[in-house]
Design a protein around this motif. Structure first.
Motif, PDB file in Angstrom:
ATOM      1  N   ARG A   1      -0.028  -8.254  -2.102  1.00  0.00           N
ATOM      2  CA  ARG A   1      -1.008  -7.409  -2.799  1.00  0.00           C
ATOM      3  C   ARG A   1      -1.233  -6.104  -2.041  1.00  0.00           C
ATOM      4  O   ARG A   1      -1.277  -5.022  -2.633  1.00  0.00           O
ATOM      5  CB  ARG A   1      -2.327  -8.168  -2.944  1.00  0.00           C
ATOM      6  N   ALA A   2      -1.342  -6.198  -0.711  1.00  0.00           N
ATOM      7  CA  ALA A   2      -1.543  -4.992   0.086  1.00  0.00           C
ATOM      8  C   ALA A   2      -0.318  -4.090   0.031  1.00  0.00           C
ATOM      9  O   ALA A   2      -0.437  -2.860  -0.047  1.00  0.00           O
ATOM     10  CB  ALA A   2      -1.851  -5.377   1.525  1.00  0.00           C
ATOM     11  N   LEU A   3       0.870  -4.693   0.053  1.00  0.00           N
ATOM     12  CA  LEU A   3       2.097  -3.901   0.054  1.00  0.00           C
ATOM     13  C   LEU A   3       2.369  -3.226  -1.276  1.00  0.00           C
ATOM     14  O   LEU A   3       3.045  -2.195  -1.324  1.00  0.00           O
ATOM     15  CB  LEU A   3       3.283  -4.785   0.445  1.00  0.00           C
ATOM     16  N   ARG A   4       1.869  -3.792  -2.359  1.00  0.00           N
ATOM     17  CA  ARG A   4       2.106  -3.167  -3.673  1.00  0.00           C
ATOM     18  C   ARG A   4       1.572  -1.741  -3.716  1.00  0.00           C
ATOM     19  O   ARG A   4       2.103  -0.895  -4.439  1.00  0.00           O
ATOM     20  CB  ARG A   4       1.494  -4.024  -4.783  1.00  0.00           C
ATOM     21  N   ARG A   5       0.545  -1.478  -2.929  1.00  0.00           N
ATOM     22  CA  ARG A   5      -0.016  -0.127  -2.911  1.00  0.00           C
ATOM     23  C   ARG A   5       0.940   0.866  -2.264  1.00  0.00           C
ATOM     24  O   ARG A   5       0.840   2.075  -2.474  1.00  0.00           O
ATOM     25  CB  ARG A   5      -1.355  -0.142  -2.161  1.00  0.00           C
ATOM     26  N   LEU A   6       1.880   0.363  -1.466  1.00  0.00           N
ATOM     27  CA  LEU A   6       2.836   1.232  -0.794  1.00  0.00           C
ATOM     28  C   LEU A   6       4.128   1.409  -1.579  1.00  0.00           C
ATOM     29  O   LEU A   6       4.949   2.253  -1.242  1.00  0.00           O
ATOM     30  CB  LEU A   6       3.174   0.663   0.587  1.00  0.00           C
ATOM     31  N   ARG A   7       4.300   0.606  -2.608  1.00  0.00           N
ATOM     32  CA  ARG A   7       5.597   0.554  -3.283  1.00  0.00           C
ATOM     33  C   ARG A   7       6.029   1.909  -3.840  1.00  0.00           C
ATOM     34  O   ARG A   7       7.150   2.363  -3.613  1.00  0.00           O
ATOM     35  CB  ARG A   7       5.554  -0.479  -4.403  1.00  0.00           C
ATOM     36  N   SER A   8       5.152   2.579  -4.566  1.00  0.00           N
ATOM     37  CA  SER A   8       5.546   3.856  -5.170  1.00  0.00           C
ATOM     38  C   SER A   8       5.776   4.915  -4.097  1.00  0.00           C
ATOM     39  O   SER A   8       6.691   5.735  -4.204  1.00  0.00           O
ATOM     40  CB  SER A   8       4.472   4.331  -6.162  1.00  0.00           C
TER      41      SER A   8
END
Length: 418
Positions: free
Chosen positions: A107-114
């Motif tokens: 969940r935390a990493l999804r914010r970095l994906r884009s």
């Protein structure tokens, strides 16, 4: 202690020739038995998938707290304060592991994906605009993690080039004091001081993995003394391993062009490609454990307080577990590989590596029609890591595909034990 009825091998797994290509040694190790005795170092070893898997799961008997290298912390002073995650067991392992698992959660990493996808697009576009022949290790695999991961941790910009030699020495130090350890010894004090200083609260950005770890200390989930050591765990293991994983993936595709075409035809295979490359190449080849009591493995009893070397790379190519294990094949289900360990010490940062690899692969898929070697790859030798120093490649561009704006496939999926 006796080694009666125990297969004895005289090989040196830390010899340069074995580090460069362990295939022949791994075969001898697996064929010799479920557990063997390595005479040169007076240690035990396992290379078959079933036994390595079982040992990694059994932290009560195969202990990490005595060190995951050749040195036995019950008898020797470690060269640095032990890792709160890698070199500890419950209950001391639990709180730091829980904090870091939350900080690095899918969940935390999804914010970095884009953000990371955009960074990969820019890097790949820049490399391909300069030449269609380049060193994939130097041009992509090394700069990308050093570009995105320290930012995510919250490091200041200066000195990031220190992360690779520091991590390289840390992984070398798990082995014997050979020339690879001696090579890094000259700078270990300097590099250790630099890394340690970057783990302090005042050196980290207000937002990022580092700040989140210190916030956990403020909430009482870990102590203030533990916080910088948890940040250090990120910096030690979060760059080198990802660099070598991305190099491994690109080398696999450069040597298996049919699999590159399969991936381009079905980009949803990007997760399979990542795990299959990790299974085949196993950037982390070995870790030690220390027995807390006598343990029987097959017909062999390993005494208490003995070092046992677990060969993850050998287990990941065990023909008892995998068909045609030396082949890179996207039709394979690679789940069950131990490239990230197994059990409570399984790599907590594996989703970070997955996300970085996803970003690079997706940027290449849309631009590169064909990928092949353009010279002889060169190994980087390390006592623990299986790495490439150089992977020269030549690519054929897909100019039409490079203009597409399709949404990349996500590798970051929820997991109960990241």
């Amino acid at each position: 202690m006796t080694t009666d009825n125990v297969p004895i091998l005289t090989h040196d797994p830390f010899d340069d020739a074995v580090l460069a290509d362990p295939t022949e040694f791994h075969e001898a190790l697996r064929d010799a038995g479920q557990v063997v005795y390595l005479e040169k170092y007076g240690i035990w070893a396992m290379g078959r998938h079933a036994q390595v898997h079982a040992a990694l799961q059994d932290w009560q008997v195969f202990q990490s707290a005595a060190g995951v290298g050749l040195a036995n912390f019950r008898k020797e002073e470690p060269w640095r304060p032990p890792s709160l995650l890698l070199e500890s067991d419950p209950p001391h392992h639990d709180a730091p592991r829980h904090v870091l698992a939350n900080v690095l959660s899918p969940r935390a990493l999804r914010r970095l994906r884009s953000l990371w996808s955009q960074d990969a697009e820019e890097l790949v576009a820049q490399v391909l605009s300069q030449s269609t022949a380049f060193d994939a290790a130097k041009a992509l695999a090394e700069p990308f993690p050093l570009r995105v991961f320290p930012d995510a941790v919250g490091l200041p910009p200066g000195g990031r080039e220190n992360l690779l030699p520091y991590g390289d020495h840390a992984f070398n130090a798990f082995g014997p004091t050979n020339r690879h350890v001696q090579k890094g010894a000259a700078r270990v004090a300097e590099l250790g001081e630099w890394v340690g200083s970057r783990c302090r609260r005042d050196m980290l950005a207000d937002q990022g993995f580092g700040a989140a770890i210190w916030a956990a200390a403020d909430r009482g989930e870990i102590t203030e003394q533990q916080a910088p050591l948890v940040v250090r765990s990120l910096l030690t293991a979060g760059v080198d391993t990802t660099v070598h994983a991305i190099s491994a993936i690109l080398h696999c595709f450069a040597t298996h062009p049919d699999q590159w075409q399969r991936l381009r035809a079905d980009p949803s295979l990007v997760r399979t490609a990542f795990d299959e490359a990790i299974r085949l190449e196993s950037p982390v080849q070995t870790f030690f454990r220390t027995t807390t009591q006598p343990i029987r493995v097959g017909s062999v009893e390993i005494p208490a307080d003995e070092k046992v070397l677990l060969f993850l790379g050998a287990a990941n190519r065990d023909p008892r577990r995998w068909e045609e294990p030396n082949t890179f094949d996207l039709s394979r289900d690679p789940s069950g590989h131990m490239g990230f360990g197994m059990g409570i010490h399984q790599c907590v940062g594996q989703h970070v590596a997955r996300l970085e690899a996803e970003a690079i692969l997706n940027a290449l898929i849309r631009r590169v029609q064909h990928l092949e070697l353009n010279g002889e790859p060169v190994r980087h030798l390390n006592n623990t890591l299986h790495a490439w120093a150089s992977v020269p490649v030549r690519v054929e561009l897909d100019h039409e595909g490079a203009q597409s704006t399709g949404s990349p496939t996500s590798l970051v999926t929820p997991a109960a034990n990241p």
